[in-house]
Design a protein around this motif. Structure first.
Motif, mmCIF file in Angstrom:
data_model
loop_
_atom_site.group_PDB
_atom_site.id
_atom_site.type_symbol
_atom_site.label_atom_id
_atom_site.label_comp_id
_atom_site.label_asym_id
_atom_site.label_seq_id
_atom_site.Cartn_x
_atom_site.Cartn_y
_atom_site.Cartn_z
ATOM 1 N N SER A 109 -2.108 -50.412 1.437
ATOM 2 C CA SER A 109 -1.553 -50.831 2.719
ATOM 3 C C SER A 109 -1.071 -52.269 2.571
ATOM 4 N N ALA A 124 -7.237 -49.285 10.219
ATOM 5 C CA ALA A 124 -6.154 -48.536 10.871
ATOM 6 C C ALA A 124 -5.981 -49.122 12.262
ATOM 7 N N ARG A 216 -7.737 -41.680 5.076
ATOM 8 C CA ARG A 216 -6.605 -42.298 4.412
ATOM 9 C C ARG A 216 -7.019 -43.189 3.238
#
Length: 284
Positions: A109, A124, A216
């Motif tokens: 990310s 997130a 994720r």
């Protein structure tokens, strides 16, 4: 002390061990997974008896050995519970894990690699708190949507050795801190989260990822144990757990069954001669 920690992790309390609620370290303990089942699809929380189960591939080997999901670091974790007990809410919280990391995590990310260790609603656009491996070190995050507080360590933990990793949200001091092997790494001002309820009812507390719904940022490595407190542990308590990882766990002695062998005196019987059934027995 690292050698001591490694030896203690290898000799975990056996199945059947219990939380010693009289021990001071267990005050406000709300989750305890020793991950010592050894095989199968169950990981029992010793504190409340609930069971965590995998949502994807799983493997056991002296703890929870996760493969990091797919090539992008997604799809593998263990789902524990979505109860408010395992959320920071409006109070303080400590999330602690013993884990071994061999290589970089797969989840990405913003050019940063993450592998979620334990928590709920973190890494997130969500609300909650959790701990993770970030690049080569350890990271704790508490967030409410776009309001994100994160404490990052600089110590490299990708060395194939077990480490005690603890993230602490202290509401009274308005601090978010992380510890590696009993030593504080970084503290961040958590004032922006003051008065915010860090609750995510739609998510479960997850081991080995950031979220049970997306998984994720699946962790790539070996999780030996996870514990959660609804309070901020002190620096002395973290150091204590580093030297005695299972200080608050007791082995229950099951009652043993004893069998005795008694000897009866031999009785010598006099054999009577067999009678011909055609002959009647004599009088008397």
């Amino acid at each position: 002390r690292g050698e001591v920690l490694m030896s203690v992790l290898v000799t975990k309390p056996p199945l059947g061990a219990e939380v010693d609620w009289a021990h001071p370290i267990n005050r406000d303990l709300v989750g305890c997974w020793l991950l010592n089942e050894g095989m199968g699809t169950r990981a029992t929380d010793l504190a409340y008896g609930e069971v965590a189960r995998p949502i994807a591939a799983y493997a056991w080997r002296e703890g929870l050995r996760l493969q990091g999901g797919d090539a992008t670091g997604s799809g593998e974790c263990w789902r524990a519970s979505n109860t408010a007990r395992l959320e920071a809410g409006l109070g303080s919280m400590t999330i602690l894990a013993w884990a071994t990391v061999w290589q970089q995590q797969r989840g990405m990310s913003g050019g940063i690699r993450y592998g979620g260790l334990a928590g709920k609603g973190f890494l997130a656009i969500a609300t909650g708190m959790g701990i993770a491996v970030r690049n080569e070190s350890f990271y704790v995050q508490a967030r409410a949507g776009e309001t994100v507080i994160g404490a990052y360590a600089s110590t490299n933990i990708i060395d194939g050795r077990p480490h005690l990793l603890a993230g602490i949200l202290d509401r009274e001091r308005a601090q978010l801190s992380n510890y590696i092997d009993g030593k504080k790494q970084e503290s961040k001002d958590a004032t922006p989260l003051a008065g915010i309820n860090l609750t995510m009812p739609t998510e479960s507390f997850t081991i080995g990822s950031n979220s049970q719904s997306t998984a994720r940022f699946s962790f790539l490595g070996h999780i030996h144990a996870v514990m959660v407190w609804k309070r901020a542990l002190t620096a002395d308590e973290i150091a204590w757990l580093y030297s005695e990882p299972y200080a608050g766990i007791r082995t229950v002695e099951r009652p043993k069954r004893y069998y005795s062998i008694s000897r009866r005196p031999r009785v010598h019987h006099v054999r009577r001669p067999r009678l011909d059934p055609r002959q009647k027995p004599p009088l008397g």
